[in-house]
Write a protein that holds these residues in place. Sequence first.
Motif, PDB file in Angstrom:
ATOM      1  N   THR A 155       0.825  -1.208   0.000  1.00  0.00           N
ATOM      2  CA  THR A 155       0.000   0.000   0.000  1.00  0.00           C
ATOM      3  C   THR A 155       0.859   1.259   0.000  1.00  0.00           C
ATOM      4  O   THR A 155       0.628   2.190  -0.779  1.00  0.00           O
ATOM      5  N   ALA A 156       1.870   1.278   0.869  1.00  0.00           N
ATOM      6  CA  ALA A 156       2.708   2.473   0.998  1.00  0.00           C
ATOM      7  C   ALA A 156       3.502   2.761  -0.269  1.00  0.00           C
ATOM      8  O   ALA A 156       3.731   3.924  -0.625  1.00  0.00           O
ATOM      9  N   PHE A 157       3.916   1.707  -0.977  1.00  0.00           N
ATOM     10  CA  PHE A 157       4.780   1.879  -2.149  1.00  0.00           C
ATOM     11  C   PHE A 157       4.029   1.683  -3.469  1.00  0.00           C
ATOM     12  O   PHE A 157       4.668   1.471  -4.502  1.00  0.00           O
ATOM     13  N   SER A 158       2.711   1.761  -3.423  1.00  0.00           N
ATOM     14  CA  SER A 158       1.925   1.552  -4.642  1.00  0.00           C
ATOM     15  C   SER A 158       2.317   2.472  -5.798  1.00  0.00           C
ATOM     16  O   SER A 158       2.277   2.049  -6.956  1.00  0.00           O
ATOM     17  N   PRO A 159       2.731   3.744  -5.554  1.00  0.00           N
ATOM     18  CA  PRO A 159       3.126   4.594  -6.686  1.00  0.00           C
ATOM     19  C   PRO A 159       4.387   4.116  -7.394  1.00  0.00           C
ATOM     20  O   PRO A 159       4.648   4.529  -8.532  1.00  0.00           O
ATOM     21  N   PHE A 160       5.153   3.236  -6.758  1.00  0.00           N
ATOM     22  CA  PHE A 160       6.420   2.779  -7.339  1.00  0.00           C
ATOM     23  C   PHE A 160       6.318   1.379  -7.943  1.00  0.00           C
ATOM     24  O   PHE A 160       7.202   0.956  -8.678  1.00  0.00           O
ATOM     25  N   MET A 161       5.254   0.660  -7.614  1.00  0.00           N
ATOM     26  CA  MET A 161       5.127  -0.739  -8.001  1.00  0.00           C
ATOM     27  C   MET A 161       5.033  -0.916  -9.518  1.00  0.00           C
ATOM     28  O   MET A 161       4.190  -0.306 -10.173  1.00  0.00           O
TER      29      MET A 161
END
Length: 531
Positions: free
Chosen positions: A234-240
């Motif tokens: 969830t926290a790193f969704s913009p990078f996934m």
Amino acid sequence: MEVSVMGSSQVNLGRNDLVCREVGNCSFTKSFNSNISSSSSSLKSSKLCIKLRSKSLNRFSLKASSCSQAEPLISKNNRETKTTDGGVKLFVGLPLDAVSSTNTINHARAIAVGLKALKLLGVDGIELPVWWGVVEKETRGKYDWTGYLALAEMIQKLGLKLHVSLCFHASQEAKIQLPEWVSQIGESDPSIFFKDQSGQHYKGSLSFAATDVPVLDGKTPVQVYKEFCESFKTAFSPFMGSTITGISVGLGPEGELRYPSHHNPSKMNNHQGAGEFQCYDKYMMSSLKQYAESNGNPLWGLGGPHDAPGYDQPPMRSNFFKENEGSWETTYGNFFLSWYSEQLISHGSRLLSLASETFHDVPISICGKVPLVHSWYKTRSHPSELTAGFYNTANRDGYVEVVEMFAKHSCQIILPGMDLSDPNESLSSPELLVAQITSCCRKHGVEILGQNSMVANVPNGFEQIKKKLSSEKEMNLFTYQRMGADFFSPEHFPAFTQFVRNLNQPELDSDDQPTKQEERIASNHLQMQAA
């Protein structure tokens, strides 16, 4: 006295669009602390000049400075350097303590300068260790990703890819412990940790037999790990899938799928021992007892092998690992080693399964690390592998079940030690073990991601890595470990630069080779200056 070393200041980086920027001074001490002056982003030329400077024997500086006066090194006829398409992707690991135990970025400016240098050098991506003991430090379910998100953004802005290693273990080297709330549970119930035959606990990771036991505030370690992974997603969704292209899940001590069989090196003396079996905690003993009873031999479940050696004893002098007629070849030996290895594989399967389930809907690869336990490999019993949990002997391929487990969950295997050569007159053989594991992976369609064993002090390490990468055509990613003082030292970084250059540009036409004059110009920058 101030010692200054210039390292390959006119290095050809194998790309025609590189620029030279003055990004300031960056000091790398043994703990990788930084002290950087203000940066400038003015474009100067197509060559990267790297200056490595030492203010003491333990302190180094990296400087990417303007090079407007530099002569082109290989473009006599204005030709572009040749690069390979679809070759091996090269990643470099960040320091283990890139994010401190207080969730702040250590040596942030030093890392920024290092990342820029690696980007200009042609490195494809970065590996980032993310620690359970940092993110979920004080309270179960309370996560703080601040430091890691800042690093991910830094890496994204540079256009580098990112591989994240989720670390569910402690690290003495990085001075990072397990979460405080887990350690508190361990104080009242130390059986959640591994224990050896003398009663010593290893507190760097949780016992594999407790993987599915509700020992963490009513939850199992697998449940806690899964919640951690979900929070990370969830926290790193913009990078996934864009910046983050791969995730490795920690499978045991030092993140590897193994038992902590060598956790007491102080007792090794001058012997290269095989380590000890780690089967004496409450949950391991309970599992062994049940296994023995189900096999009709309840007495075999009362403890581990009575004739196995200690940490400081040569393994061949014990009856268990003896080359001929050792206990490892008996019915009991097969019983115990089968159970011991099954516990390891079962634990690894549970963690790879939860990672695959959590990240199944994002376009990233999932992997785990298998250690290269090569000591005593040329003996029949392979004692170091047996104590580490790999039932691999002269009579049995112990990596088939391991590789099948990775194949079942569609995961890749990280295999370290690609820089190691077989030592002379030794019973160790890293090369033969690498060949065995890679052959098994090839048969089962499991991709290997290579790593080296350490930054420095491996003779001909870069040559050995290149040999492995050229022979293993299926390997498309290699991670070099790891950034820090040794990595950027004048003894190491020029050699790494040449290594990267060879990966991107295996061969040069004679017209593209540097002239003697150009070699002398570059050589003049490799000098020691006393101040």
